[in-house]
Design an enzyme around this catalytic site. Structure first.
Site, mmCIF file in Angstrom:
data_model
loop_
_atom_site.group_PDB
_atom_site.id
_atom_site.type_symbol
_atom_site.label_atom_id
_atom_site.label_comp_id
_atom_site.label_asym_id
_atom_site.label_seq_id
_atom_site.Cartn_x
_atom_site.Cartn_y
_atom_site.Cartn_z
ATOM 1 N NE ARG A 100 43.873 -5.682 39.087
ATOM 2 C CZ ARG A 100 44.235 -4.743 40.239
ATOM 3 N NH1 ARG A 100 44.760 -5.535 41.188
ATOM 4 N NH2 ARG A 100 44.002 -3.618 40.124
ATOM 5 C CE LYS A 135 45.993 -21.780 62.681
ATOM 6 N NZ LYS A 135 45.590 -21.026 63.720
ATOM 7 C CE LYS A 167 48.899 -27.744 66.299
ATOM 8 N NZ LYS A 167 48.317 -26.860 65.111
ATOM 9 C CD GLU A 201 48.434 -27.426 70.331
ATOM 10 O OE1 GLU A 201 48.537 -26.635 69.291
ATOM 11 O OE2 GLU A 201 47.686 -28.307 70.386
ATOM 12 C CG ASP A 222 46.916 -23.875 71.778
ATOM 13 O OD1 ASP A 222 46.943 -23.039 70.824
ATOM 14 O OD2 ASP A 222 45.733 -24.547 71.748
#
Length: 284
Positions: A100, A135, A167, A201, A222
């Site tokens: 597993r 992320k 940002k 950004e 963005d």
């Protein structure tokens, strides 16, 4: 793609085995004779891009130093459904106890690689490149970014330390600076970390212009629509590279690439990739 650090792979596998086996694999200990031998094959059950073979191999070797392993496929290769990826032979109990953990690593990382390849394939013929983001699963960033590279994507910054990315919240903190927040932020970044690339950004075309005028290396566009993206690319042309970002999906990625941006960053590569279907079966 840059090879993974073998010691980091081993530590990750050891932690996963300890979590899964705990005080012992009760089912296997109770039912399988210690001297029972087996041969098994790890196979793709759908078309996928392989990633994480090193983790599976480490899991089986941690379970038993006598296990024999044959890699049928390598990371980065495309496997069709029912295609064997790895062959394992040795003590049946050791194979069962590591099964597993081995599959979890390969299914998860191959899922990231497979999704990345779908995005890469979708923009073929354009000049854009697919990027990952930060992320990522905590503790798995290096592994997941490796899987992105297996799928043909390109790694963005590894963390907060290897690139400047100014940002929206940074800019809010500098809202009272002159001549504007972007110019002040870029100037300070250049002074403090002259060797690092600087990205800004931008939510608006005026911010794009400010970022280019300030000398940013990259401008992150963005959540801009198609018209805004094309205009932003024209403003930055020859002065800074552009990166589209914000909720990018497979359905829209081709149109975004056609706007002329240099990069498209896709958080979904790592935060939303599903585990692909891979199985391990004993030969009867």
């Amino acid at each position: 793609m840059e090879a993974l650090d073998a010691e980091k792979v081993r530590r990750a596998v050891q932690a996963a085995l300890a979590e899964d086996i705990g005080e012992g694999d009760a089912t296997t200990v109770a039912t399988v004779p210690e001297d029972a031998m087996a041969r098994a094959r790890m196979c793709a059950r759908e078309t996928l891009i392989v990633a994480g073979i090193e983790f599976a191999e480490a899991a089986f070797r941690e379970a038993s130093g006598d296990i024999q392993i044959k890699r049928v496929m390598q990371d980065g290769q495309r496997a069709a459904a029912d295609k064997p990826i790895m062959e394992i032979s040795g003590r049946a109990g050791a194979i069962l106890s590591a099964e597993r953990v081995a599959l979890n690593f390969v299914q998860r990382l191959s899922g990231v690689a497979t999704l990345t390849a779908q995005f890469v394939d979708a923009i073929k013929g354009t000049n854009a490149q697919i990027l990952d983001t930060r992320k990522t699963t905590p503790g798995w960033r290096r592994f997941e970014k490796y899987a992105v590279a297996c799928g043909g994507g390109r790694n963005h910054r590894m963390g907060l330390y290897d690139m400047i990315l100014i940002k929206d919240n940074h800019l809010v903190a500098l809202r009272n600076e002159s001549p504007n927040a972007i110019a002040a932020a870029v100037a300070r970044a250049r002074e403090k970390f002259p060797r690092l690339k600087v990205e800004v950004e931008a939510d608006t075309l005026s911010q794009v212009e400010q970022a280019v005028e300030a000398g940013a290396d990259f401008v992150l566009l963005d959540n801009m629509n198609q018209v805004q993206l094309r205009l932003a690319v024209q403003k930055a042309k020859g002065r800074a590279q552009t990166e589209a970002s914000g909720g990018i999906t497979l359905a829209m990625v081709r149109a975004i690439a056609d706007s002329g941006v240099d990069f498209i960053s896709v958080g979904a590569l790592t935060h939303s990739a599903r585990a692909v279907d891979i199985g391990l079966d004993f030969e009867s």
